[in-house]
Design a protein around this motif. Structure first.
Motif, PDB file in Angstrom:
ATOM      1  N   ARG A  43      18.815 -40.877 -15.994  1.00 45.40           N
ATOM      2  CA  ARG A  43      20.201 -41.130 -15.590  1.00 45.40           C
ATOM      3  C   ARG A  43      20.275 -41.076 -14.073  1.00 45.40           C
ATOM      4  O   ARG A  43      19.992 -40.028 -13.478  1.00 45.40           O
ATOM      5  N   PRO A  44      20.642 -42.169 -13.395  1.00 47.38           N
ATOM      6  CA  PRO A  44      20.754 -42.146 -11.934  1.00 47.38           C
ATOM      7  C   PRO A  44      21.837 -41.165 -11.502  1.00 47.38           C
ATOM      8  O   PRO A  44      22.995 -41.291 -11.915  1.00 47.38           O
ATOM      9  N   GLN A  45      21.459 -40.174 -10.683  1.00 44.35           N
ATOM     10  CA  GLN A  45      22.412 -39.152 -10.260  1.00 44.35           C
ATOM     11  C   GLN A  45      21.818 -38.344  -9.120  1.00 44.35           C
ATOM     12  O   GLN A  45      20.600 -38.320  -8.926  1.00 44.35           O
ATOM     13  N   SER A  46      22.665 -37.669  -8.397  1.00 46.46           N
ATOM     14  CA  SER A  46      22.210 -36.810  -7.299  1.00 46.46           C
ATOM     15  C   SER A  46      21.643 -35.506  -7.858  1.00 46.46           C
ATOM     16  O   SER A  46      21.852 -35.163  -9.031  1.00 46.46           O
ATOM     17  N   ILE A  47      20.938 -34.766  -6.997  1.00 45.33           N
ATOM     18  CA  ILE A  47      20.414 -33.464  -7.404  1.00 45.33           C
ATOM     19  C   ILE A  47      21.573 -32.519  -7.746  1.00 45.33           C
ATOM     20  O   ILE A  47      21.494 -31.748  -8.713  1.00 45.33           O
ATOM     21  N   ASP A  48      22.639 -32.571  -6.963  1.00 42.50           N
ATOM     22  CA  ASP A  48      23.808 -31.737  -7.260  1.00 42.50           C
ATOM     23  C   ASP A  48      24.368 -32.041  -8.655  1.00 42.50           C
ATOM     24  O   ASP A  48      24.762 -31.131  -9.395  1.00 42.50           O
ATOM     25  N   GLU A  49      24.400 -33.330  -9.004  1.00 41.76           N
ATOM     26  CA  GLU A  49      24.922 -33.713 -10.311  1.00 41.76           C
ATOM     27  C   GLU A  49      23.974 -33.270 -11.424  1.00 41.76           C
ATOM     28  O   GLU A  49      24.436 -32.821 -12.489  1.00 41.76           O
ATOM     29  N   GLN A  50      22.674 -33.370 -11.207  1.00 40.11           N
ATOM     30  CA  GLN A  50      21.721 -32.855 -12.193  1.00 40.11           C
ATOM     31  C   GLN A  50      21.946 -31.364 -12.432  1.00 40.11           C
ATOM     32  O   GLN A  50      21.970 -30.898 -13.580  1.00 40.11           O
ATOM     33  N   TRP A  51      22.094 -30.614 -11.357  1.00 37.39           N
ATOM     34  CA  TRP A  51      22.256 -29.164 -11.458  1.00 37.39           C
ATOM     35  C   TRP A  51      23.546 -28.813 -12.196  1.00 37.39           C
ATOM     36  O   TRP A  51      23.582 -27.883 -13.002  1.00 37.39           O
ATOM     37  N   ARG A  52      24.607 -29.597 -11.931  1.00 36.25           N
ATOM     38  CA  ARG A  52      25.879 -29.373 -12.623  1.00 36.25           C
ATOM     39  C   ARG A  52      25.718 -29.631 -14.123  1.00 36.25           C
ATOM     40  O   ARG A  52      26.160 -28.826 -14.954  1.00 36.25           O
ATOM     41  N   ARG A  53      25.081 -30.738 -14.464  1.00 39.95           N
ATOM     42  CA  ARG A  53      24.913 -31.074 -15.884  1.00 39.95           C
ATOM     43  C   ARG A  53      23.985 -30.086 -16.582  1.00 39.95           C
ATOM     44  O   ARG A  53      24.203 -29.743 -17.745  1.00 39.95           O
ATOM     45  N   LEU A  54      22.984 -29.603 -15.869  1.00 38.64           N
ATOM     46  CA  LEU A  54      22.121 -28.576 -16.441  1.00 38.64           C
ATOM     47  C   LEU A  54      22.936 -27.328 -16.760  1.00 38.64           C
ATOM     48  O   LEU A  54      22.733 -26.681 -17.797  1.00 38.64           O
ATOM     49  N   GLY A  55      23.873 -26.999 -15.874  1.00 39.18           N
ATOM     50  CA  GLY A  55      24.756 -25.868 -16.130  1.00 39.18           C
ATOM     51  C   GLY A  55      25.610 -26.074 -17.372  1.00 39.18           C
ATOM     52  O   GLY A  55      25.842 -25.133 -18.146  1.00 39.18           O
ATOM     53  N   LEU A  56      26.088 -27.296 -17.599  1.00 36.73           N
ATOM     54  CA  LEU A  56      26.868 -27.593 -18.800  1.00 36.73           C
ATOM     55  C   LEU A  56      26.039 -27.344 -20.063  1.00 36.73           C
ATOM     56  O   LEU A  56      26.521 -26.746 -21.030  1.00 36.73           O
ATOM     57  N   LEU A  57      24.794 -27.812 -20.045  1.00 37.73           N
ATOM     58  CA  LEU A  57      23.926 -27.624 -21.202  1.00 37.73           C
ATOM     59  C   LEU A  57      23.652 -26.149 -21.445  1.00 37.73           C
ATOM     60  O   LEU A  57      23.719 -25.671 -22.583  1.00 37.73           O
ATOM     61  N   CYS A  58      23.355 -25.420 -20.371  1.00 40.93           N
ATOM     62  CA  CYS A  58      23.046 -23.991 -20.508  1.00 40.93           C
ATOM     63  C   CYS A  58      24.255 -23.201 -20.985  1.00 40.93           C
ATOM     64  O   CYS A  58      24.133 -22.307 -21.827  1.00 40.93           O
ATOM     65  N   ASP A  59      25.433 -23.517 -20.449  1.00 38.55           N
ATOM     66  CA  ASP A  59      26.651 -22.820 -20.878  1.00 38.55           C
ATOM     67  C   ASP A  59      26.956 -23.098 -22.343  1.00 38.55           C
ATOM     68  O   ASP A  59      27.395 -22.202 -23.081  1.00 38.55           O
ATOM     69  N   ALA A  60      26.747 -24.342 -22.769  1.00 38.68           N
ATOM     70  CA  ALA A  60      27.022 -24.694 -24.159  1.00 38.68           C
ATOM     71  C   ALA A  60      26.046 -23.990 -25.104  1.00 38.68           C
ATOM     72  O   ALA A  60      26.433 -23.550 -26.192  1.00 38.68           O
ATOM     73  N   TYR A  61      24.791 -23.870 -24.695  1.00 34.38           N
ATOM     74  CA  TYR A  61      23.802 -23.184 -25.525  1.00 34.38           C
ATOM     75  C   TYR A  61      24.049 -21.677 -25.488  1.00 34.38           C
ATOM     76  O   TYR A  61      24.038 -21.009 -26.517  1.00 34.38           O
ATOM     77  N   GLY A  62      24.247 -21.139 -24.280  1.00 31.24           N
ATOM     78  CA  GLY A  62      24.554 -19.728 -24.112  1.00 31.24           C
ATOM     79  C   GLY A  62      23.345 -18.864 -23.820  1.00 31.24           C
ATOM     80  O   GLY A  62      22.261 -19.074 -24.374  1.00 31.24           O
ATOM     81  N   ASP A  63      23.528 -17.909 -22.897  1.00 28.48           N
ATOM     82  CA  ASP A  63      22.529 -16.868 -22.622  1.00 28.48           C
ATOM     83  C   ASP A  63      21.212 -17.404 -22.083  1.00 28.48           C
ATOM     84  O   ASP A  63      20.146 -16.877 -22.410  1.00 28.48           O
ATOM     85  N   VAL A  64      21.257 -18.451 -21.276  1.00 27.25           N
ATOM     86  CA  VAL A  64      20.046 -18.970 -20.655  1.00 27.25           C
ATOM     87  C   VAL A  64      20.305 -19.244 -19.174  1.00 27.25           C
ATOM     88  O   VAL A  64      21.434 -19.530 -18.770  1.00 27.25           O
ATOM     89  N   ASP A  65      19.240 -19.136 -18.390  1.00 22.75           N
ATOM     90  CA  ASP A  65      19.303 -19.359 -16.954  1.00 22.75           C
ATOM     91  C   ASP A  65      18.782 -20.747 -16.624  1.00 22.75           C
ATOM     92  O   ASP A  65      17.778 -21.197 -17.194  1.00 22.75           O
ATOM     93  N   ARG A  66      19.435 -21.434 -15.708  1.00 25.23           N
ATOM     94  CA  ARG A  66      19.041 -22.795 -15.391  1.00 25.23           C
ATOM     95  C   ARG A  66      17.604 -22.890 -14.877  1.00 25.23           C
ATOM     96  O   ARG A  66      16.870 -23.817 -15.235  1.00 25.23           O
ATOM     97  N   TYR A  67      17.203 -21.943 -14.027  1.00 23.10           N
ATOM     98  CA  TYR A  67      15.831 -21.996 -13.527  1.00 23.10           C
ATOM     99  C   TYR A  67      14.811 -21.795 -14.639  1.00 23.10           C
ATOM    100  O   TYR A  67      13.739 -22.411 -14.623  1.00 23.10           O
TER     101      TYR A  67
END
Length: 241
Positions: free
Chosen positions: A161-185
């Motif tokens: 998906r064409p996107q900036s690094i900031d946008e990748q990091w934001r979307r990674l946060g969405l996935l982690c929050d939805a799953y729960g109890d995980v760190d993005r790194y």
């Protein structure tokens, strides 16, 4: 990675030594009320039969609806349901297509990608193609899901998906929050591990004469995985972006 045939309400394909384990996992999850798992009908000689699920299965280049924030969050929720539901299953650690991965916290799907899921109206209906299910840490699935679904890919990736690094990091946060109890790194770290494993698996299987993996190597997928792995390390992990 082989012929798949629909016959009425069933999907049929070549079974492997791991298929009884996979069917036991699918049956156990279905019995626990997880509607996102197709019913494992059984084995007929060297053919496995699984319930056919009506809906859309996207492929590359992905349609725009695959990249919606709402669907990304739903994938995280549904994957958590599967992992949590698998914890009570009394299944062995051996006999799967891949060796179990330490620590074996849950039973993982093993290949959580848009093309291994069925959708209707942009909503998750089912996870399909469970051949690479394996006892493993939750992050075994979540790291690869992030790679495919966020997508955690460099700008030159042909299917990302064409996107900036900031946008990748934001979307990674969405996935982690939805799953729960995980760190993005931690998720990025396991995405790197999964890509490293894909490189090693593809090369070793191709060297052993596996035609599916020979085709994978010939198509340049190994170089792509290695490039993406190195990019993730340099972009997110080397300096803890």
């Amino acid at each position: 990675m082989g012929p798949v045939v629909r016959s009425g309400d069933t999907v049929q394909k070549q079974a492997g030594p791991w298929s009884p384990r996979v069917h036991a996992l699918m049956a156990g999850l279905s019995e626990r009320g997880l509607g996102t798992v197709p019913k494992a009908i059984g084995l007929d000689g060297d053919v496995e039969l699984v319930e056919f699920i009506e809906g859309d299965v996207p492929d590359y280049p992905m349609p725009s609806w695959v990249w919606s924030d709402k669907l990304l969050a739903e994938v995280g929720h549904r994957l958590r349901e599967i992992h949590d539901g698998s914890q009570s299953l009394d299944l062995p650690l051996d006999g799967w297509r891949l060796p179990h991965v330490d620590p074996p916290e849950v039973f993982c799907h093993g290949d959580v990608t848009p093309y291994n899921m069925v959708f209707r109206d942009g909503r998750v209906v089912a996870f399909i193609d469970w051949d690479f299910a394996v006892p493993a840490p939750r992050l075994w699935d979540l790291g690869y899901a992030a790679y495919r679904w966020v997508s955690l890919t460099p700008p030159d990736h042909p299917d990302g998906r064409p996107q900036s690094i900031d946008e990748q990091w934001r979307r990674l946060g969405l996935l982690c929050d939805a799953y729960g109890d995980v760190d993005r790194y931690d998720v990025v770290d396991w995405a790197v591990r999964r890509l490293d494993h894909l490189v090693s698996l593809s090369l070793s299987q191709a060297a052993d004469g596996n035609p599916a993996f020979i085709a994978t190597v010939a198509a340049g997928h190994v170089e792509l995985y290695a490039h993406d792995r190195d990019w993730l390390r340099a972009t997110y992990l080397a300096q803890r972006w």
